[in-house]
Design a protein around this motif. Structure first.
Motif, mmCIF file in Angstrom:
data_model
loop_
_atom_site.group_PDB
_atom_site.id
_atom_site.type_symbol
_atom_site.label_atom_id
_atom_site.label_comp_id
_atom_site.label_asym_id
_atom_site.label_seq_id
_atom_site.Cartn_x
_atom_site.Cartn_y
_atom_site.Cartn_z
ATOM 1 N N HIS A 48 0.830 -1.205 0.000
ATOM 2 C CA HIS A 48 0.000 0.000 0.000
ATOM 3 C C HIS A 48 0.865 1.255 0.000
ATOM 4 N N LEU A 49 0.712 2.080 -1.016
ATOM 5 C CA LEU A 49 1.405 3.368 -1.042
ATOM 6 C C LEU A 49 0.347 4.464 -1.066
ATOM 7 N N SER A 50 0.137 5.102 0.069
ATOM 8 C CA SER A 50 -0.823 6.202 0.128
ATOM 9 C C SER A 50 -0.076 7.493 -0.190
ATOM 10 N N ALA A 51 -0.453 8.132 -1.295
ATOM 11 C CA ALA A 51 0.236 9.368 -1.682
ATOM 12 C C ALA A 51 0.081 10.420 -0.577
ATOM 13 N N GLY A 52 -1.121 10.504 -0.003
ATOM 14 C CA GLY A 52 -1.364 11.478 1.065
ATOM 15 C C GLY A 52 -0.474 11.215 2.276
ATOM 16 N N ASP A 53 -0.347 9.938 2.648
ATOM 17 C CA ASP A 53 0.510 9.600 3.806
ATOM 18 C C ASP A 53 1.968 9.945 3.516
ATOM 19 N N LEU A 54 2.419 9.689 2.307
ATOM 20 C CA LEU A 54 3.816 10.019 1.957
ATOM 21 C C LEU A 54 4.045 11.525 2.030
ATOM 22 N N LEU A 55 3.049 12.288 1.574
ATOM 23 C CA LEU A 55 3.176 13.752 1.633
ATOM 24 C C LEU A 55 3.168 14.241 3.084
ATOM 25 N N ARG A 56 2.289 13.649 3.894
ATOM 26 C CA ARG A 56 2.246 14.048 5.317
ATOM 27 C C ARG A 56 3.549 13.677 6.028
ATOM 28 N N ARG A 57 4.152 12.573 5.604
ATOM 29 C CA ARG A 57 5.438 12.172 6.195
ATOM 30 C C ARG A 57 6.520 13.200 5.865
ATOM 31 N N GLU A 58 6.454 13.760 4.667
ATOM 32 C CA GLU A 58 7.410 14.805 4.279
ATOM 33 C C GLU A 58 7.253 16.039 5.149
ATOM 34 N N ILE A 59 5.995 16.399 5.411
ATOM 35 C CA ILE A 59 5.747 17.570 6.278
ATOM 36 C C ILE A 59 6.343 17.299 7.661
ATOM 37 N N ALA A 60 6.058 16.117 8.182
ATOM 38 C CA ALA A 60 6.504 15.777 9.544
ATOM 39 C C ALA A 60 8.018 15.739 9.644
ATOM 40 N N SER A 61 8.694 15.398 8.544
ATOM 41 C CA SER A 61 10.156 15.274 8.604
ATOM 42 C C SER A 61 10.865 16.597 8.302
ATOM 43 N N ASN A 62 10.071 17.678 8.179
ATOM 44 C CA ASN A 62 10.636 19.008 7.890
ATOM 45 C C ASN A 62 11.517 19.016 6.646
ATOM 46 N N SER A 63 11.131 18.290 5.645
ATOM 47 C CA SER A 63 11.939 18.248 4.420
ATOM 48 C C SER A 63 11.794 19.575 3.660
ATOM 49 N N ALA A 64 12.632 19.743 2.638
ATOM 50 C CA ALA A 64 12.633 20.999 1.879
ATOM 51 C C ALA A 64 11.262 21.281 1.259
ATOM 52 N N ASP A 65 10.553 20.245 0.875
ATOM 53 C CA ASP A 65 9.241 20.437 0.246
ATOM 54 C C ASP A 65 8.112 20.556 1.261
ATOM 55 N N GLY A 66 8.428 20.365 2.535
ATOM 56 C CA GLY A 66 7.398 20.286 3.574
ATOM 57 C C GLY A 66 6.442 21.475 3.597
ATOM 58 N N SER A 67 6.979 22.696 3.501
ATOM 59 C CA SER A 67 6.090 23.861 3.624
ATOM 60 C C SER A 67 5.182 24.008 2.406
ATOM 61 N N THR A 68 5.715 23.688 1.226
ATOM 62 C CA THR A 68 4.870 23.715 0.006
ATOM 63 C C THR A 68 3.742 22.707 0.145
ATOM 64 N N ILE A 69 4.105 21.513 0.619
ATOM 65 C CA ILE A 69 3.101 20.447 0.742
ATOM 66 C C ILE A 69 2.031 20.853 1.753
ATOM 67 N N LEU A 70 2.473 21.378 2.894
ATOM 68 C CA LEU A 70 1.514 21.746 3.947
ATOM 69 C C LEU A 70 0.521 22.799 3.459
ATOM 70 N N SER A 71 1.026 23.854 2.817
ATOM 71 C CA SER A 71 0.096 24.910 2.385
ATOM 72 C C SER A 71 -0.842 24.399 1.292
ATOM 73 N N THR A 72 -0.334 23.495 0.446
ATOM 74 C CA THR A 72 -1.192 22.946 -0.620
ATOM 75 C C THR A 72 -2.303 22.086 -0.027
ATOM 76 N N ILE A 73 -1.939 21.248 0.934
ATOM 77 C CA ILE A 73 -2.946 20.360 1.553
ATOM 78 C C ILE A 73 -3.988 21.176 2.313
ATOM 79 N N LYS A 74 -3.545 22.210 3.022
ATOM 80 C CA LYS A 74 -4.493 23.054 3.764
ATOM 81 C C LYS A 74 -5.511 23.694 2.827
ATOM 82 N N GLU A 75 -5.057 24.032 1.619
ATOM 83 C CA GLU A 75 -5.927 24.672 0.631
ATOM 84 C C GLU A 75 -6.758 23.656 -0.158
ATOM 85 N N GLY A 76 -6.497 22.384 0.080
ATOM 86 C CA GLY A 76 -7.225 21.341 -0.648
ATOM 87 C C GLY A 76 -6.808 21.229 -2.098
ATOM 88 N N LYS A 77 -5.641 21.779 -2.411
ATOM 89 C CA LYS A 77 -5.160 21.750 -3.801
ATOM 90 C C LYS A 77 -4.261 20.538 -4.034
#
Ligand SMILES: Nc1ncnc2c1ncn2[C@@H]1O[C@H](COP(=O)(O)OP(=O)(O)O)[C@@H](O)[C@H]1O
Ligand SMILES: O=c1ccn([C@@H]2O[C@H](COP(=O)(O)OP(=O)(O)O)[C@@H](O)[C@H]2O)c(=O)[nH]1
Ligand SMILES: [Mg+2]
Length: 230
Positions: free
Chosen positions: A72-101
């Motif tokens: 099972h590869l959940s794209a949403g879970d992988l993106l949330r894992r990036e946010i949690a790990s403070n990766s370089a893409d984390g802030s882009t991912i967080l703002s996109t998810i908050k906006e539902g985009k």
């Protein structure tokens, strides 16, 4: 074993001759950067799992894994894992998810690709991706593969809203404002992907209203066919 089945299913479900389609011009600049090793590995058996927010994708994926042992590869879970790990893409991912985009394809596909390459399995259940036609085309170009089958959990909006608001997983997007935006994005951008796979004869539409057991009863035979041939 699943390789043989994948080829068999393809003959049944698709008019396209190969799931590895590296020919034709790459339309994305990042394509070269992420040229995949997957194409040289055993041909994967890929299932995309689609449906609106709260339609039960994750819940049914857990049942499929339990019964049929796909990865099972959940794209949403992988993106949330990036946010949690403070990766370089984390802030882009967080703002996109908050906006539902939708997060840029190269970010999501890079995460999926890494999982696919590092995992021993070749049977993947890719949950919540592709979310738009651009995601779909980018995946084909970068990974060089198409899904063998696509599940679509068809659920009325009212039911999806109810489920998301009761989900209780502390997600930043499980609130009424974001869910309204996500439903619009789903209709505008994900629906064309569903129609695309329906036209290709790869789509299995599941009635997502009912108990988890009732829904899994519809899902079970789809994978049981492949088990039976194995
Ligand atoms: N058949 C169902 N009936 C009622 N609630 C469900 C059903 N399937 C899942 N749920 C619940 O609905 C919420 C959303 O399910 P989830 O699997 O996370 O959906 P998705 O991944 O499509 O957003 C979760 O709280 C889950 O427990
Ligand atoms: O391929 C994907 C998968 C998810 N998301 C983002 O992550 C959010 C949550 O996705 P997930 O699949 O976890 O939500 P679900 O549909 O399961 O509620 C989405 O609204 C998008 O903002 C994305 O951009 N691309
Ligand atoms: Mg989910």
């Amino acid at each position: 074993m699943w390789r043989r089945v994948a080829l068999h299913s393809q003959l049944m479900l698709s008019s396209k001759p190969s799931i590895f389609n590296n020919q034709g011009a790459c339309i994305f600049k990042f394509c070269e950067t992420f040229k995949t090793e997957i194409a040289t590995k055993e041909k994967p058996f890929i299932t995309f799992v689609l449906g609106g927010p709260g339609s039960g994708k994750g819940t049914q994926c857990a049942r499929i894994v339990e019964t049929f042992g796909l990865t099972h590869l959940s794209a949403g879970d992988l993106l949330r894992r990036e946010i949690a790990s403070n990766s370089a893409d984390g802030s882009t991912i967080l703002s996109t998810i908050k906006e539902g985009k939708i997060v840029p394809s190269e970010i999501t596909i890079k995460l999926l690709q890494k999982e696919m390459e590092t995992c021993d399995s070749s049977k993947f259940l890719i949950d919540g991706f592709p979310r738009c036609e651009e995601n779909r085309i980018a995946f084909e170009q970068i990974i060089g593969a198409e899904p063998n089958i696509v599940l679509f959990f068809d659920c009325p909006e009212e039911e999806m809203v109810k489920r998301v608001l009761n989900r209780n997983q502390g997600r930043v997007d499980d609130n009424i404002d974001t869910i309204k935006k996500r439903l619009k994005v789903f209709e505008a951008l994900n629906r064309p992907v569903i129609n695309y796979y329906s036209d290709k004869g790869k789509l299995y539409k599941i009635n997502a209203v009912g108990t988890e057991d009732e829904i899994f009863k519809q899902v079970h035979p789809i994978f049981a066919v492949y088990e039976a041939i194995k």
